[in-house]
Motif scaffolding. Sequence first.
Motif, PDB file in Angstrom:
ATOM      1  N   SER A  14       5.042  -9.544  -3.964  1.00  0.00           N
ATOM      2  CA  SER A  14       5.743  -8.545  -4.756  1.00  0.00           C
ATOM      3  C   SER A  14       6.983  -9.136  -5.399  1.00  0.00           C
ATOM      4  O   SER A  14       7.543 -10.135  -4.929  1.00  0.00           O
ATOM      5  N   SER A  86      -2.844  -6.145   3.716  1.00  0.00           N
ATOM      6  CA  SER A  86      -2.656  -4.716   3.986  1.00  0.00           C
ATOM      7  C   SER A  86      -3.005  -3.939   2.727  1.00  0.00           C
ATOM      8  O   SER A  86      -3.170  -4.503   1.642  1.00  0.00           O
ATOM      9  N   GLN A  87      -3.096  -2.642   2.867  1.00  0.00           N
ATOM     10  CA  GLN A  87      -3.371  -1.781   1.718  1.00  0.00           C
ATOM     11  C   GLN A  87      -2.278  -1.905   0.669  1.00  0.00           C
ATOM     12  O   GLN A  87      -2.538  -1.864  -0.533  1.00  0.00           O
ATOM     13  N   SER A  88      -1.028  -2.079   1.108  1.00  0.00           N
ATOM     14  CA  SER A  88       0.088  -2.177   0.163  1.00  0.00           C
ATOM     15  C   SER A  88       0.016  -3.445  -0.681  1.00  0.00           C
ATOM     16  O   SER A  88       0.550  -3.489  -1.782  1.00  0.00           O
ATOM     17  N   ARG A  89      -0.642  -4.523  -0.146  1.00  0.00           N
ATOM     18  CA  ARG A  89      -0.838  -5.719  -0.968  1.00  0.00           C
ATOM     19  C   ARG A  89      -1.810  -5.420  -2.104  1.00  0.00           C
ATOM     20  O   ARG A  89      -1.667  -5.943  -3.201  1.00  0.00           O
ATOM     21  N   ARG A  92       0.406  -0.272  -4.403  1.00  0.00           N
ATOM     22  CA  ARG A  92       1.412   0.674  -3.909  1.00  0.00           C
ATOM     23  C   ARG A  92       1.408   1.954  -4.742  1.00  0.00           C
ATOM     24  O   ARG A  92       2.339   2.739  -4.671  1.00  0.00           O
ATOM     25  N   ASN A 133      -0.659   6.458   3.895  1.00  0.00           N
ATOM     26  CA  ASN A 133      -0.005   5.163   3.660  1.00  0.00           C
ATOM     27  C   ASN A 133       0.224   4.924   2.176  1.00  0.00           C
ATOM     28  O   ASN A 133       1.228   4.335   1.769  1.00  0.00           O
ATOM     29  N   GLY A 134      -0.748   5.380   1.350  1.00  0.00           N
ATOM     30  CA  GLY A 134      -0.586   5.241  -0.101  1.00  0.00           C
ATOM     31  C   GLY A 134       0.635   5.987  -0.596  1.00  0.00           C
ATOM     32  O   GLY A 134       1.412   5.479  -1.423  1.00  0.00           O
ATOM     33  N   ASN A 137       3.805   4.169   0.638  1.00  0.00           N
ATOM     34  CA  ASN A 137       4.053   2.958  -0.149  1.00  0.00           C
ATOM     35  C   ASN A 137       4.629   3.294  -1.519  1.00  0.00           C
ATOM     36  O   ASN A 137       5.510   2.591  -2.025  1.00  0.00           O
ATOM     37  N   GLU A 138       4.115   4.372  -2.137  1.00  0.00           N
ATOM     38  CA  GLU A 138       4.634   4.762  -3.443  1.00  0.00           C
ATOM     39  C   GLU A 138       6.062   5.290  -3.312  1.00  0.00           C
ATOM     40  O   GLU A 138       6.912   5.002  -4.155  1.00  0.00           O
ATOM     41  N   TYR A 140       8.164   4.350  -1.160  1.00  0.00           N
ATOM     42  CA  TYR A 140       8.991   3.165  -0.951  1.00  0.00           C
ATOM     43  C   TYR A 140       9.412   2.566  -2.294  1.00  0.00           C
ATOM     44  O   TYR A 140      10.575   2.217  -2.509  1.00  0.00           O
ATOM     45  N   CYS A 141       8.428   2.460  -3.220  1.00  0.00           N
ATOM     46  CA  CYS A 141       8.726   1.908  -4.545  1.00  0.00           C
ATOM     47  C   CYS A 141       9.710   2.786  -5.304  1.00  0.00           C
ATOM     48  O   CYS A 141      10.607   2.292  -5.997  1.00  0.00           O
TER      49      CYS A 141
END
Length: 538
Positions: A14, A86-89, A92, A133-134, A137-138, A140-141
Amino acid sequence: MEEKKKAALYLRLSKEDQDKLRKGDDSASIQNQRLLLTDYALERDLEIGEVYSDDDESGLFDTRPGFERMLRDARLGKFQIILAKSQSRFSRNMEHIEKYLHHDLINLGIRFIGVVDGADTANRGNKKSRQINGLVNEWYCEDLSNNIRSAFRAKMKAGQFLGSSCPYGYIKDPKDHNHLVIDEYAANVVRRIYGLYLQGHGKAKIGRILTEDGILIPSHYKREVLGIRYHNSRELETTRNWSYQTIHTILNNEVYLGHVVQNKHSNLSYKDKRHVPQPKEKWIKVENRHEPIIDAQLFFQVQERQKIRTKAVRNEQKENSVFSGILVCGDCKHTMVRMYDRRGKHGFIGYCCKTYKTQGKQACTGHGVNYEQLKAAVLKSIKKEARQILTPNDIRVLDSAEYTGSLGADYRAQICQVEKEMGQKSKYKKLTYQNYLDEVISRTEYSAYVKELDEEISKLQGKLDHLQMRIKEQAELESENQIWTEQFKNYINIEELTREVVLELIEKIEVNGDGSINIFYRFQNPLVCRTGTSPDFI
């Protein structure tokens, strides 16, 4: 014995990750991801196929080079599993999680596994956790974006320069990259521009003087002399000459007074890269942050001189500004400028190529066009477009609820048939595998049958993709046709050409060397196979 499944490895670092080695190289994080995923695949007897990598890319966007290439290969059936740390890779962006993980990849028969966080599309039980988790992660962004914006605003208010490229005349201080220091060569060019303007030279004339003296334009100077990787999206490949706009920008930039003015543009949101201009009251201005190139009195004199010139030009052009900003030369693609009669009252008569006017016939030809004839030709073209494409009966048909896409219905029927055939082929594959397990057929026979079935399924998938694309195109066609109808149906009997009408309908008008014009409409009839209007000869 069952063939090994082929796995694709997806690696992403990232923009926010800090463990980079140096720009342009794989990072330590990328290398660690590669080792982790390789070990995971080998332990589970998976065949490793292609490795897709994106370094210094945000997971919010699906326009990553490696990611896009992986999706193209997925549609070609080059692998059956995607492994990521991970899913975030992988992403996000919640919208992309739903689109790719829970729709596209499943339809392609591809499984996604997040090695560290346990995300696995083969496990229906953890779909909700993947969605949660999706969202996390969003969020977080979004929080990170807000924090970065707040930090940037604080730095702007402190007068720290945050631009990736310095204004012409300055370079970044080697001891503090948020501080500007004078580049003496370019600063002398800036001072010369101010001096020439106060001597009575117009902005276009100043540009021609600098070009004739061999002085590099700012973008070329930054790349060729300063060695900066500088890109200007508005710069044409053929641009080598100082333009009116460049001179205008330099004459109005307060950075030359020692001030830092920032926050002139902002992103629409953390999920959208587009920049939009900010109103002047939101600009952040901090005075006396670096050494000035122009003193305040000289700068003030230039501003007052521009007001006088602008007022005179505006009064003169008020009645003849219908085509401002949309006329371009058909050869050099630069803008057309006003042309005046050299005899009599020296009144405005039309337009000519700006390159020709400022640099002479060695750069381009005149491309002159008479204003009144241009108005008449454009008005005629608009009426012709409206009448030719939209008769009153056409409008009634296109506006009625009875207008449906019969082609779309036909495509949908074909899709149902193809999907049915693909289902049968997949069923045959399962039966073939069962026959192999029951020792009804040999391994060689099994491999041959499966290969043949896979080829047939691949062909059907290609046909399905094509039909789905045609369905999408048909829907877009109907939508565009409705927009076209609304735009043109009011102009069948238009008698007067106004600035508002021109801006609403026309994107640009190219003037050719023989005086003919090519009109490019903003909305083109999608039901007619053409890319623009026929040239109207003047």
